[in-house]
Design a protein around this motif. Structure first.
Motif, PDB file in Angstrom:
ATOM      1  N   MET A  67       0.831  -1.200   0.000  1.00 56.27           N
ATOM      2  CA  MET A  67       0.000   0.000   0.000  1.00 56.27           C
ATOM      3  C   MET A  67       0.868   1.254   0.000  1.00 56.27           C
ATOM      4  SD  MET A  67      -2.898   0.804  -0.427  1.00 56.27           S
ATOM      5  CE  MET A  67      -4.470   1.396   0.035  1.00 56.27           C
ATOM      6  N   ASP A  68       1.938   1.233   0.785  1.00 53.42           N
ATOM      7  CA  ASP A  68       2.858   2.371   0.804  1.00 53.42           C
ATOM      8  C   ASP A  68       3.536   2.553  -0.547  1.00 53.42           C
ATOM      9  OD1 ASP A  68       2.313   3.012   3.444  1.00 53.42           O
ATOM     10  OD2 ASP A  68       3.855   1.636   4.200  1.00 53.42           O
ATOM     11  N   ARG A  69       3.855   1.444  -1.202  1.00 56.32           N
ATOM     12  CA  ARG A  69       4.463   1.488  -2.536  1.00 56.32           C
ATOM     13  C   ARG A  69       3.524   2.165  -3.536  1.00 56.32           C
ATOM     14  NH1 ARG A  69       9.008  -1.559  -3.825  1.00 56.32           N
ATOM     15  NH2 ARG A  69       9.218  -3.036  -2.148  1.00 56.32           N
ATOM     16  N   ILE A  70       2.252   1.807  -3.450  1.00 57.73           N
ATOM     17  CA  ILE A  70       1.252   2.386  -4.352  1.00 57.73           C
ATOM     18  C   ILE A  70       1.133   3.884  -4.106  1.00 57.73           C
ATOM     19  CG2 ILE A  70      -1.214   2.436  -4.914  1.00 57.73           C
ATOM     20  CD1 ILE A  70      -1.208  -0.621  -4.342  1.00 57.73           C
ATOM     21  N   LYS A  71       1.071   4.276  -2.842  1.00 58.47           N
ATOM     22  CA  LYS A  71       0.971   5.701  -2.502  1.00 58.47           C
ATOM     23  C   LYS A  71       2.192   6.468  -3.012  1.00 58.47           C
ATOM     24  CE  LYS A  71      -1.763   5.152   1.697  1.00 58.47           C
ATOM     25  NZ  LYS A  71      -1.722   5.295   3.168  1.00 58.47           N
ATOM     26  N   ALA A  72       3.363   5.884  -2.844  1.00 53.63           N
ATOM     27  CA  ALA A  72       4.591   6.539  -3.304  1.00 53.63           C
ATOM     28  C   ALA A  72       4.591   6.681  -4.819  1.00 53.63           C
ATOM     29  CB  ALA A  72       5.814   5.752  -2.841  1.00 53.63           C
ATOM     30  N   GLY A  73       4.125   5.654  -5.515  1.00 52.41           N
ATOM     31  CA  GLY A  73       4.040   5.715  -6.972  1.00 52.41           C
ATOM     32  C   GLY A  73       3.079   6.786  -7.450  1.00 52.41           C
ATOM     33  N   LEU A  74       1.940   6.887  -6.777  1.00 50.18           N
ATOM     34  CA  LEU A  74       0.960   7.917  -7.132  1.00 50.18           C
ATOM     35  C   LEU A  74       1.492   9.319  -6.860  1.00 50.18           C
ATOM     36  CD1 LEU A  74      -2.316   6.237  -5.857  1.00 50.18           C
ATOM     37  CD2 LEU A  74      -1.609   6.571  -8.231  1.00 50.18           C
ATOM     38  N   ALA A  75       2.376   9.443  -5.883  1.00 49.24           N
ATOM     39  CA  ALA A  75       2.971  10.739  -5.549  1.00 49.24           C
ATOM     40  C   ALA A  75       4.093  11.119  -6.520  1.00 49.24           C
ATOM     41  CB  ALA A  75       3.504  10.722  -4.127  1.00 49.24           C
ATOM     42  N   GLY A  76       4.494  10.194  -7.384  1.00 49.81           N
ATOM     43  CA  GLY A  76       5.532  10.488  -8.366  1.00 49.81           C
ATOM     44  C   GLY A  76       6.897   9.946  -8.017  1.00 49.81           C
ATOM     45  N   CYS A  77       6.984   9.114  -7.004  1.00 50.56           N
ATOM     46  CA  CYS A  77       8.250   8.528  -6.583  1.00 50.56           C
ATOM     47  C   CYS A  77       8.766   7.556  -7.651  1.00 50.56           C
ATOM     48  CB  CYS A  77       8.032   7.811  -5.251  1.00 50.56           C
ATOM     49  SG  CYS A  77       9.485   7.026  -4.609  1.00 50.56           S
ATOM     50  N   ASP A  78      10.054   7.587  -7.926  1.00 50.00           N
ATOM     51  CA  ASP A  78      10.644   6.696  -8.919  1.00 50.00           C
ATOM     52  C   ASP A  78      10.999   5.332  -8.349  1.00 50.00           C
ATOM     53  OD1 ASP A  78      10.793   8.515 -11.233  1.00 50.00           O
ATOM     54  OD2 ASP A  78      12.087   9.660  -9.905  1.00 50.00           O
ATOM     55  N   ALA A  79      11.339   5.274  -7.079  1.00 47.90           N
ATOM     56  CA  ALA A  79      11.700   4.006  -6.429  1.00 47.90           C
ATOM     57  C   ALA A  79      11.316   4.077  -4.963  1.00 47.90           C
ATOM     58  CB  ALA A  79      13.192   3.739  -6.566  1.00 47.90           C
ATOM     59  N   TYR A  80      10.817   2.978  -4.450  1.00 50.95           N
ATOM     60  CA  TYR A  80      10.421   2.891  -3.048  1.00 50.95           C
ATOM     61  C   TYR A  80      11.088   1.655  -2.467  1.00 50.95           C
ATOM     62  CZ  TYR A  80       7.411   2.926   1.061  1.00 50.95           C
ATOM     63  OH  TYR A  80       6.945   2.993   2.354  1.00 50.95           O
ATOM     64  N   LEU A  81      12.003   1.851  -1.543  1.00 45.30           N
ATOM     65  CA  LEU A  81      12.804   0.757  -1.004  1.00 45.30           C
ATOM     66  C   LEU A  81      12.706   0.713   0.509  1.00 45.30           C
ATOM     67  CD1 LEU A  81      15.949   1.615  -3.102  1.00 45.30           C
ATOM     68  CD2 LEU A  81      14.370  -0.244  -3.582  1.00 45.30           C
ATOM     69  N   SER A  82      12.899  -0.476   1.063  1.00 41.40           N
ATOM     70  CA  SER A  82      12.964  -0.570   2.516  1.00 41.40           C
ATOM     71  C   SER A  82      14.338  -0.092   2.971  1.00 41.40           C
ATOM     72  CB  SER A  82      12.709  -2.003   2.979  1.00 41.40           C
ATOM     73  OG  SER A  82      13.796  -2.830   2.647  1.00 41.40           O
ATOM     74  N   ARG A  83      14.421   0.348   4.204  1.00 42.68           N
ATOM     75  CA  ARG A  83      15.712   0.845   4.714  1.00 42.68           C
ATOM     76  C   ARG A  83      16.757  -0.250   4.767  1.00 42.68           C
ATOM     77  NH1 ARG A  83      14.666   4.448   9.947  1.00 42.68           N
ATOM     78  NH2 ARG A  83      12.906   3.066  10.096  1.00 42.68           N
ATOM     79  N   SER A  84      16.311  -1.493   4.813  1.00 40.68           N
ATOM     80  CA  SER A  84      17.269  -2.603   4.882  1.00 40.68           C
ATOM     81  C   SER A  84      17.596  -3.152   3.493  1.00 40.68           C
ATOM     82  CB  SER A  84      16.703  -3.715   5.769  1.00 40.68           C
ATOM     83  OG  SER A  84      15.489  -4.197   5.223  1.00 40.68           O
ATOM     84  N   VAL A  85      17.466  -2.323   2.471  1.00 38.85           N
ATOM     85  CA  VAL A  85      17.753  -2.757   1.105  1.00 38.85           C
ATOM     86  C   VAL A  85      19.223  -3.173   0.998  1.00 38.85           C
ATOM     87  CG1 VAL A  85      18.305  -0.441   0.275  1.00 38.85           C
ATOM     88  CG2 VAL A  85      17.483  -2.150  -1.322  1.00 38.85           C
ATOM     89  N   GLY A  86      19.454  -4.240   0.241  1.00 38.90           N
ATOM     90  CA  GLY A  86      20.818  -4.720   0.037  1.00 38.90           C
ATOM     91  C   GLY A  86      21.561  -3.852  -0.966  1.00 38.90           C
TER      92      GLY A  86
END
Length: 73
Positions: free
Chosen positions: A28-47
């Motif tokens: 759901m957060d990913r969808i919201k970020a995409g609708l806001a125009g975000c290019d990438a949405y990653l968790s803080r623990s991304v490798g």
């Protein structure tokens, strides 16, 4: 905030790449970020490998390798 960042243009005329980091990367957060125009949405623990892959997708780094180091003095 994401939309206002995307409206500003860089000196080359392109819009900046906006990446968001969150404690968890829920759908759901990913969808919201995409609708806001975000290019990438990653968790803080991304490798590191996944992070560089996202940077390469937006042409911010090259994964083709490193240039040879000139060790001549």
């Amino acid at each position: 905030m994401c939309r206002s960042a995307k409206q500003r243009k860089l000196p080359n005329g392109n819009a900046p790449v906006v990446m968001m980091f969150a404690p968890t990367a829920g759908s759901m957060d990913r969808i919201k970020a995409g609708l806001a125009g975000c290019d990438a949405y990653l968790s803080r623990s991304v490798g590191e490998a996944e992070f560089y892959k996202v940077l390469a997708q937006h042409r911010l780094v090259s994964l083709d390798g490193f240039e040879k180091t000139d060790l001549a003095y």
